[in-house]
Scaffold this active site. Structure first.
Site, PDB file in Angstrom:
ATOM      1  N   GLY A  51     -10.352  59.117  23.978  1.00  0.00           N
ATOM      2  CA  GLY A  51      -9.787  58.089  23.096  1.00  0.00           C
ATOM      3  C   GLY A  51     -10.097  58.457  21.661  1.00  0.00           C
ATOM      4  N   TYR A  58     -10.612  42.203  30.064  1.00  0.00           N
ATOM      5  CA  TYR A  58     -11.197  43.174  29.120  1.00  0.00           C
ATOM      6  C   TYR A  58     -12.696  42.912  28.963  1.00  0.00           C
ATOM      7  CZ  TYR A  58     -12.476  45.112  24.551  1.00  0.00           C
ATOM      8  OH  TYR A  58     -13.123  45.758  23.530  1.00  0.00           O
ATOM      9  N   LYS A  62     -16.088  45.212  29.756  1.00  0.00           N
ATOM     10  CA  LYS A  62     -17.068  45.577  28.721  1.00  0.00           C
ATOM     11  C   LYS A  62     -18.487  45.221  29.183  1.00  0.00           C
ATOM     12  CE  LYS A  62     -14.645  47.837  26.728  1.00  0.00           C
ATOM     13  NZ  LYS A  62     -14.833  49.183  26.192  1.00  0.00           N
ATOM     14  N   GLY A  95      -9.001  55.187  15.064  1.00  0.00           N
ATOM     15  CA  GLY A  95     -10.050  54.158  15.138  1.00  0.00           C
ATOM     16  C   GLY A  95     -11.437  54.732  15.375  1.00  0.00           C
ATOM     17  N   ASP A 126      -3.367  60.457  30.164  1.00  0.00           N
ATOM     18  CA  ASP A 126      -3.484  59.002  30.277  1.00  0.00           C
ATOM     19  C   ASP A 126      -4.663  58.693  31.192  1.00  0.00           C
ATOM     20  OD1 ASP A 126      -3.315  56.303  30.724  1.00  0.00           O
ATOM     21  OD2 ASP A 126      -1.124  56.278  30.899  1.00  0.00           O
TER      22      ASP A 126
END
Ligand SMILES: NC(=O)c1ccc[n+]([C@@H]2O[C@H](COP(=O)([O-])OP(=O)(O)OC[C@H]3O[C@@H](n4cnc5c(N)ncnc54)[C@H](OP(=O)(O)O)[C@@H]3O)[C@@H](O)[C@H]2O)c1
Length: 267
Positions: free
Chosen positions: A15, A156, A160, A19, A66
């Protein structure tokens, strides 16, 4: 001892095209590590890889993949060959904002694949190799959203929580074997992904979003000293209130109410 001497020559960032992942890539390259960079979009990934070569003179290997694919770990192992990975950042995550039932089941399962299943595969393979060599470092991105149930972000936030608890367990298992693992529990951070959600203000208590570079530098300073940490003093303060001052029920209500206010969600 320098960071490179402590951990080794090559880091992988899953990733990495924007960001927080791009900030990790810059921070690790500035410490002299060569990089394997992973994301889905070839263009932005190759752009970051080129910037890093020009800025730091290290080698980069961009891999488009992916992480929701069932064989993502195998694709990455195949692309890397037998090059050792000495430091790994699992940064990518999928998320959604809104009512659980308004989001299709396939989105929830994709979130589980990217945020948990592929992460486990990569920890098993690359973490396993680090343990065999008796040296390495691993960062797993978590979030303060995972400290309690977080309505309208429920799946989500649950992943986490998984990320943090898994990292802490591996920190304990692998510390005596020379491998440092850390969960970085970030709060709101001004990444393109966060900014694109167009968040409003949740409450007067909410800290100002951090910059990706601030989160990354704190994490690279903390690895090796603790199994997990909360980034930034504002997030540390709010998390202290949520976990130690308010009841669990109140903390869950505050998170859900905050999400409704931030995103104008009607219950
Ligand atoms: N931003 C925040 O406010 C915040 C707060 C707390 C925690 N965090 C955590 O910090 C981490 C980074 O967050 P972020 O805001 O920078 O953005 P992010 O959307 O989680 O990650 C962006 C990076 O991951 C890649 N990526 C996303 N899905 C992928 C997939 N299925 N396969 C391969 N690559 C994928 C993206 O590139 P492609 O689109 O090209 O694939 C991009 O490079 C996440 O783990 C997140 O949970 C963020």
């Amino acid at each position: 001892m320098t960071f490179k001497k402590k951990y080794g020559n090559t880091a992988l960032v899953a990733g990495a095209s924007e960001g927080m992942g791009a900030a990790y890539a810059h921070a690790l390259a500035s410490r002299g590590l060569d990089l394997v960079l992973i994301a889905r979009r070839k263009g932005p990934l190759e752009e970051i890889a080129q910037q890093i070569i020009e800025q730091y003179g290290v080698k980069t290997l961009p891999i488009t993949c992916d992480l929701a694919d069932a064989d993502a770990t195998q694709q990455i192992i195949h692309a890397i060959g037998d090059m050792p990975i000495d430091f790994m950042v699992y940064n990518a995550a999928l998320s959604y904002i809104g009512p659980y039932l308004a989001t299709g089941l396939s989105t929830h399962t994709d979130i589980a694949k990217v945020n948990m299943l592929t992460q486990m595969g990569m920890l098993h393979y690359f973490g396993g190799k680090m343990v065999e060599r008796g040296k390495g470092g691993i960062v797993i991105m978590s979030s303060i959203a995972g400290f309690q149930g977080s309505g309208y972000l429920s799946t989500y936030a649950a992943t986490k929580a998984f990320n943090r608890v898994l990292a802490e367990g591996l920190w304990y298992e692998w510390k005596p074997k020379g491998v440092d693992v850390i969960a970085c529990c970030a709060g709101a951070t001004a990444t393109p992904n966060y900014i694109n959600t167009k968040p409003g203000k949740a409450s007067p208590l909410e800290p100002k979003p951090q910059l990706p570079e601030q989160v990354v530098e704190e994490c690279l300073r903390k690895i090796g000293t603790t199994p997990s940490f909360i980034s930034g003093s504002g997030n540390k303060f709010v998390s202290f209130l949520m976990q130690h001052i308010f009841s669990r029920k109140k903390a869950v209500e505050m998170m859900g109410d905050g999400m409704m206010t931030m995103y104008g969600i009607k219950g």
